[in-house]
Design an enzyme around this catalytic site. Structure first.
Site, mmCIF file in Angstrom:
data_model
loop_
_atom_site.group_PDB
_atom_site.id
_atom_site.type_symbol
_atom_site.label_atom_id
_atom_site.label_comp_id
_atom_site.label_asym_id
_atom_site.label_seq_id
_atom_site.Cartn_x
_atom_site.Cartn_y
_atom_site.Cartn_z
ATOM 1 N N ASP A 95 0.966 -1.270 -0.047
ATOM 2 C CA ASP A 95 0.018 -0.089 -0.132
ATOM 3 C C ASP A 95 0.700 1.070 0.016
ATOM 4 O O ASP A 95 1.663 1.212 0.892
ATOM 5 C CB ASP A 95 -0.864 -0.064 1.121
ATOM 6 N N ASP A 119 -2.923 4.562 -2.554
ATOM 7 C CA ASP A 119 -3.737 5.269 -2.111
ATOM 8 C C ASP A 119 -4.075 6.700 -2.601
ATOM 9 O O ASP A 119 -3.462 7.571 -2.644
ATOM 10 C CB ASP A 119 -3.352 5.412 -0.295
ATOM 11 N N GLU A 159 -5.868 3.744 -6.311
ATOM 12 C CA GLU A 159 -7.354 4.080 -5.685
ATOM 13 C C GLU A 159 -7.597 5.341 -6.196
ATOM 14 O O GLU A 159 -6.873 6.335 -5.839
ATOM 15 C CB GLU A 159 -7.018 3.877 -4.209
ATOM 16 N N HIS A 161 -11.126 -2.616 3.186
ATOM 17 C CA HIS A 161 -11.143 -2.282 4.332
ATOM 18 C C HIS A 161 -12.121 -0.932 4.660
ATOM 19 O O HIS A 161 -12.339 -0.411 6.066
ATOM 20 C CB HIS A 161 -9.768 -2.044 4.785
ATOM 21 N N ASP A 162 -12.659 -0.310 3.680
ATOM 22 C CA ASP A 162 -13.236 1.015 4.033
ATOM 23 C C ASP A 162 -14.913 0.941 3.716
ATOM 24 O O ASP A 162 -15.665 1.683 3.890
ATOM 25 C CB ASP A 162 -12.844 2.126 3.157
HETATM 26 O O1 TEU Z 1 -9.284 5.936 1.304
HETATM 27 C C1 TEU Z 1 -9.513 7.039 0.181
HETATM 28 C C2 TEU Z 1 -10.918 7.258 0.435
HETATM 29 O O2 TEU Z 1 -11.436 7.758 -0.733
HETATM 30 C C3 TEU Z 1 -11.717 7.457 1.729
HETATM 31 O O3 TEU Z 1 -12.270 8.644 1.806
HETATM 32 C C4 TEU Z 1 -12.833 6.647 1.636
HETATM 33 O O4 TEU Z 1 -13.905 6.969 0.826
HETATM 34 C C5 TEU Z 1 -13.595 6.538 2.989
HETATM 35 O O5 TEU Z 1 -12.721 5.713 3.746
HETATM 36 C C6 TEU Z 1 -14.726 5.846 2.832
HETATM 37 O O6 TEU Z 1 -15.435 6.041 4.009
HETATM 38 C C7 TEU Z 1 -8.119 5.825 1.560
HETATM 39 C C8 TEU Z 1 -7.893 4.355 2.604
HETATM 40 O O7 TEU Z 1 -8.334 3.275 1.826
HETATM 41 C C9 TEU Z 1 -8.308 4.802 3.477
HETATM 42 O O8 TEU Z 1 -8.330 3.747 4.649
HETATM 43 C C10 TEU Z 1 -7.753 5.754 4.224
HETATM 44 O O9 TEU Z 1 -8.223 6.361 5.513
HETATM 45 C C11 TEU Z 1 -7.729 7.020 3.493
HETATM 46 O O10 TEU Z 1 -7.142 6.660 2.291
HETATM 47 C C12 TEU Z 1 -6.530 7.924 3.974
HETATM 48 O O11 TEU Z 1 -5.402 7.457 3.832
#
Ligand code: TEU
Length: 559
Positions: free
Chosen positions: A99, A201, A260, A332-333
């Site tokens: 990542d 990311d 991403e 994970h989000d």
């Molecule tokens: O997430 C990016 C992102 O677009 C987030 O705003 C996402 O939409 C949000 O977590 C959804 O609720 C990435 C990573 O995947 C996330 O875990 C990180 O917190 C974020 O970047 C900051 O690095």
């Protein structure tokens, strides 16, 4: 075959290390834990592992806030543990993708520590420092993704710094060539160590409109949306092409780069992933996981099947000739897909998880399985705001309470949407803490681990796990799955998700009944076609699919 690449036949598996397996009994997953579970990945048959961040970090956002890009956080282990994991994966012919979190660092990264020291130091312009607005407030109206303003005032130097995420995640200034070179050097260091690529990311946020204009404000809201000025800024393609030249050119492959990219459309995706442009191998876009958001992830609207399948079909069509997409239901989000797009009631959980997997894996693109999805893990029944660990959820809940919302209403709004749904520990067995750890974990294990767990799934040939193995094997074996063209059928049917994949004379027809009632399938001769896969209850008649049943059939078509 136009545009053919090894990753068109590959399946990736995402590991969230904190929640995968705890080897040292501190309640937090770690690298040795992953190494001890490599058999699970090998038997699943995945080609690539994407590892969420394991670098040294204060863990404000569970490692997406990095203080040292070239060391492992002690909570996850050591560089030696990392090398052992990498070697173990490679022994199983599985690639490891790191990542890469370089839109921002931790505020504890030495670069930022130096940058905030005084206004004239050499690293000041590695981050976005701006004087206060005339009223002393933040330089613009941008909202942070984790609530509140995207700017924090540094009292000592009297300026604000930008953080599109938490205040402990200051944004780097990619405009500065020294920043870019430092990032490229770090990436080369990991590639030299043997890793096989990067998941990047929020990589479409690295170029911002340098004039930092206010964002649009929704009615009733205080802050503006930075998106129009931070997604796909003027130099994003230039930066990615430079990165490709500086980091990847001339390296023996195959390597993988996946970006991403929240907030992009199909046309952007083509630009990012057109091999001729030398930017990314594929995008990881958000349109289908944002469809049930009503302006905010905390306000949901009902999502009909027609909207969902048309969305995926539009991406299939848009990238048919150029570009490549990731296919995913979860990460994970995101909440757990069986609870969100399927039906997690006991009588439908397994079938709907298998139907969703079938649909996704039969699309064109590179599928990503998020840990636990292969078990049909569900959302957690959170009972109190004190149950959450995720900064995004915690900050939002605090803001909503401060604005006068009732506690119950806040809980009802965050529970189904919180990222913690995806982060409850992996359910390995029916024992204490689901076999994840010997002690109480950092986030509680879902009590349904007594029924839903890897050991039980292993022993049950009808499990989601066994079905995912078949889906992954099918992509490896059948070129139609990897390369065939896509056509959506029955576009307006609210229950049936049907499409074909065609390569030469070979055609696969995929039909899934995304409802809890039996459905007749209106295709002539369908019942008699050769079955490639069938999941879920058989109907009473040959041309009927039971609730959440799915079937893939093969036929030969004229050219
Ligand atoms: O997430 C990016 C992102 O677009 C987030 O705003 C996402 O939409 C949000 O977590 C959804 O609720 C990435 C990573 O995947 C996330 O875990 C990180 O917190 C974020 O970047 C900051 O690095």
């Amino acid at each position: 075959m136009p545009n053919e690449a090894w990753f068109h036949r590959a399946v990736a598996y995402q590991i969230y290390p904190r929640s995968f397996a705890d080897s040292d009994g501190d309640g937090i997953g770690d690298l040795r834990g992953i190494t001890s579970r490599l058999d699970h990945l090998a038997r699943l048959g995945v080609d690539v592992v994407w590892l969420s961040p394991i670098y040294r970090s204060p863990q404000d956002d569970n490692g997406y806030d990095i203080a040292d890009y070239q060391d492992i956080d002690p909570v996850f282990g050591t560089l030696a543990d990392f090398d052992e994991l990498l070697a173990g994966l490679h022994r199983h012919d599985i690639k490891l993708v790191m990542d890469l979190v370089v839109n921002h660092t931790s505020d504890e990264h030495p670069w930022f520590v130096e940058s905030r020291r005084d206004r004239t130091n050499a690293r000041r312009d590695w981050y976005w420092w701006r004087p206060p607005a005339v009223d002393g407030g933040p330089p613009n109206n941008w909202r942070s993704a984790f609530s509140g303003s995207a700017w924090t005032l540094d009292e000592a130097t009297g300026e604000y710094y930008l953080h599109l995420f938490s205040r402990k995640q200051p944004d780097l200034t990619w405009e500065n060539p020294e920043v870019r070179q430092a990032v490229y050097a770090m990436m080369r260091w990991w590639l030299d160590r043997g890793v096989d690529g990067f998941r990047m990311d929020v990589i479409n946020m690295i170029s911002k409109d340098v004039t930092l204009p206010d964002g649009p404000v929704r009615p009733g809201e205080r802050y503006g949306d930075p998106g129009p000025h931070t997604f796909c800024g003027p130099r994003v393609h230039e930066f990615l092409q430079e990165m490709r030249r500086e980091v990847f050119a001339g390296r023996p492959g195959p390597l993988l780069t996946v970006g991403e990219t929240p907030g992009i459309d199909v046309a952007d995706a083509r630009l990012f992933s057109d091999p001729a442009r030398g930017e990314l191998d594929m995008v990881f876009q958000f349109e289908h996981v944002d469809l049930d958001h009503d302006g905010s992830k905390w306000r949901r609207r009902p999502l009909g099947l027609v909207t969902l399948k048309r969305c995926l079909a539009r991406w299939q069509d848009g990238l048919a000739a150029t570009g490549w997409n990731s296919l995913y239901w979860s990460n994970h989000d995101q909440p757990r897909p069986v609870s969100r797009f399927g039906d997690d009631r006991p009588e439908h959980r397994v079938d709907s998880a298998k139907a969703l997997g079938t649909i996704l894996h039969l699309h064109r693109g590179t599928p990503y399985v998020y840990q636990g999805e292969e078990l049909g893990m569900t959302n957690m029944a959170f009972r109190s705001l004190a149950d959450f660990r995720d900064i995004e959820t915690i900050n939002h809940a605090a803001e909503a309470l401060a604005a006068g919302e009732a506690r119950d209403a806040v809980l009802a709004s965050v529970a189904p949407a919180s990222r913690d749904n995806a982060r409850t520990p992996m359910q390995w067995d029916a024992g204490p803490h689901g076999g994840f750890s010997t002690v109480e974990p950092w986030l509680a294990v879902n009590p349904n681990h007594e029924e839903i767990n890897a050991a039980a799934a292993e022993a049950d040939p009808g499990s989601v796990l066994h079905h995912y193995r078949r889906l992954i094997a099918l992509r490896h074996q059948d070129p139609v799955v990897a390369h065939g063209s896509f056509e959506l059928l029955l576009e307006d049917d609210a229950d049936l998700w049907a499409f074909t994949r065609t390569l030469g004379e070979q055609q696969l027809l995929v039909v899934a009944n995304c409802s809890d009632r039996p459905r007749q399938v209106p295709f002539d001769g369908w019942a008699d076609e050769e079955t490639v896969l069938h999941t879920g209850p058989k109907g009473t008649e040959a041309d009927v699919l039971g609730p959440w049943a799915a079937r893939v059939t093969r036929r030969v078509v004229g050219r």
